[in-house]
Write a protein that holds these residues in place. Structure first.
Motif, short mmCIF file in Angstrom:
data_model
loop_
_atom_site.label_atom_id
_atom_site.label_comp_id
_atom_site.label_asym_id
_atom_site.label_seq_id
_atom_site.Cartn_x
_atom_site.Cartn_y
_atom_site.Cartn_z
N ASP A 103 -7.18 12.59 -13.39
CA ASP A 103 -7.55 11.42 -12.60
C ASP A 103 -6.31 10.67 -12.11
OD1 ASP A 103 -9.62 9.49 -11.64
OD2 ASP A 103 -8.58 8.16 -13.00
N GLN B 263 -5.56 10.11 -8.18
CA GLN B 263 -5.37 8.82 -7.53
C GLN B 263 -4.06 8.78 -6.75
OE1 GLN B 263 -6.38 5.10 -9.44
NE2 GLN B 263 -7.34 6.18 -11.14
N GLY C 234 -4.45 3.45 -7.22
CA GLY C 234 -5.24 2.38 -7.81
C GLY C 234 -5.13 1.12 -6.99
N GLN D 296 -9.46 -4.25 -9.42
CA GLN D 296 -8.90 -2.90 -9.36
C GLN D 296 -9.99 -1.91 -8.94
OE1 GLN D 296 -5.69 -2.72 -10.12
NE2 GLN D 296 -5.26 -0.54 -10.00
N ARG D 297 -9.68 -1.09 -7.97
CA ARG D 297 -10.66 -0.10 -7.52
C ARG D 297 -10.63 1.12 -8.42
NH1 ARG D 297 -9.15 -1.20 -1.55
NH2 ARG D 297 -10.72 -2.73 -0.98
N THR D 298 -11.80 1.68 -8.67
CA THR D 298 -11.89 2.91 -9.43
C THR D 298 -11.51 4.08 -8.54
OG1 THR D 298 -14.19 3.34 -8.82
CG2 THR D 298 -13.80 1.93 -10.75
N ALA D 299 -11.30 5.25 -9.16
CA ALA D 299 -10.94 6.44 -8.40
C ALA D 299 -12.03 6.81 -7.40
CB ALA D 299 -10.66 7.61 -9.35
N THR D 300 -13.29 6.73 -7.82
CA THR D 300 -14.39 7.09 -6.92
C THR D 300 -14.50 6.10 -5.77
OG1 THR D 300 -15.61 8.06 -8.77
CG2 THR D 300 -16.86 7.57 -6.78
N GLU D 301 -14.34 4.82 -6.08
CA GLU D 301 -14.41 3.80 -5.03
C GLU D 301 -13.30 4.02 -4.00
OE1 GLU D 301 -14.16 -0.14 -6.52
OE2 GLU D 301 -14.92 -1.05 -4.68
N TYR E 278 -21.15 2.33 -3.81
CA TYR E 278 -19.75 2.00 -3.60
C TYR E 278 -19.50 1.43 -2.22
CZ TYR E 278 -18.29 4.07 -8.02
OH TYR E 278 -18.10 4.33 -9.35
#
Length: 221
Positions: A107, A111, A144, A152-157, A189
């Protein structure tokens, strides 16, 4: 992007290189090339394969990756166990776009690669850019990405946001297909990103008269 970004991994540990190649191939829009295990092999591979991005270790059997970095005319990120401040400063001074310490997760690399894809998209949109675009591209390199609300944005977002090509509008189903998630996940999302102001929503009326939500990057139509 219409074609995959080609990535050369330079690491003398075959098993580590193969693992990192699998990480790279798992990220949409990226393709891992055959790894190189030394500085000599790396130079030959860069010359013959013309990668878009090199993932470079510091510790190589025939020299330092930091010395090799100064010879490479290609975008490069450091993937290494070298955690001393001098190595980090040297890599930055010689042009490394990122510095990722081993061991790291799939992950974490994902990112970083998505951040690089953002950087490329911003700069590849036009031949001449202004200072605002330069600063936006530089910020995009940081994995990120932080939203405008400070969250903080997630990886999927981040992946959902990065799937929206400038100047285009997409349905939630189209975004889901591009990212590799369910439509419901993409919709969730997209709604969050719209609340943050990172995404705008347009209505398009079809033949049945029922409006369809279309999503895009603000100010880029």
């Amino acid at each position: 992007m219409s074609t995959d970004l080609r990535v050369l991994i330079v690491d003398d540990d075959f098993h580590v290189a193969r693992l990192h190649a699998a990480y790279v191939d798992s990220v949409a829009g990226f393709l891992a090339l055959a790894p190189a295990g030394s500085t000599a092999q790396a130079l030959q591979s860069v010359h013959s394969l013309r990668p878009d991005l090199v993932l470079l270790d510091v510790y190589l059997p025939d020299g330092s990756g930091l010395d090799l970095l100064g010879q490479l005319d290609v975008d490069t990120m450091m993937l290494t166990a070298a955690s001393d401040a001098l190595s980090i400063r040297t890599a930055t001074r010689r042009g490394a776009l990122a510095y990722l310490l081993k061991p790291f997760t799939a992950d974490a690399l994902s990112q970083q690669l998505r951040a690089y894809a953002r950087y490329r998209r911003i700069l590849d949109r036009q031949q001449s850019v202004d200072q605002e675009t330069i600063e936006k591209a530089r910020r995009a390199l940081f994995a990120g990405e932080v939203s405008s609300s400070g969250r903080q944005r997630t990886a999927t977002e981040s992946a959902v946001l990065e799937s929206l090509e400038p100047g285009e509008q997409y349905s939630a189903a189209e975004v889901a297909e591009r990212v590799g998630v369910s439509r419901a996940t993409a919709q969730r999302y997209l709604s969050t990103l719209a609340d943050d102001g990172a995404v705008e929503i347009q209505l398009r009326y079809g033949t049945t008269g029922r409006p369809e939500h279309r999503y895009g990057v603000p100010g880029r139509r």
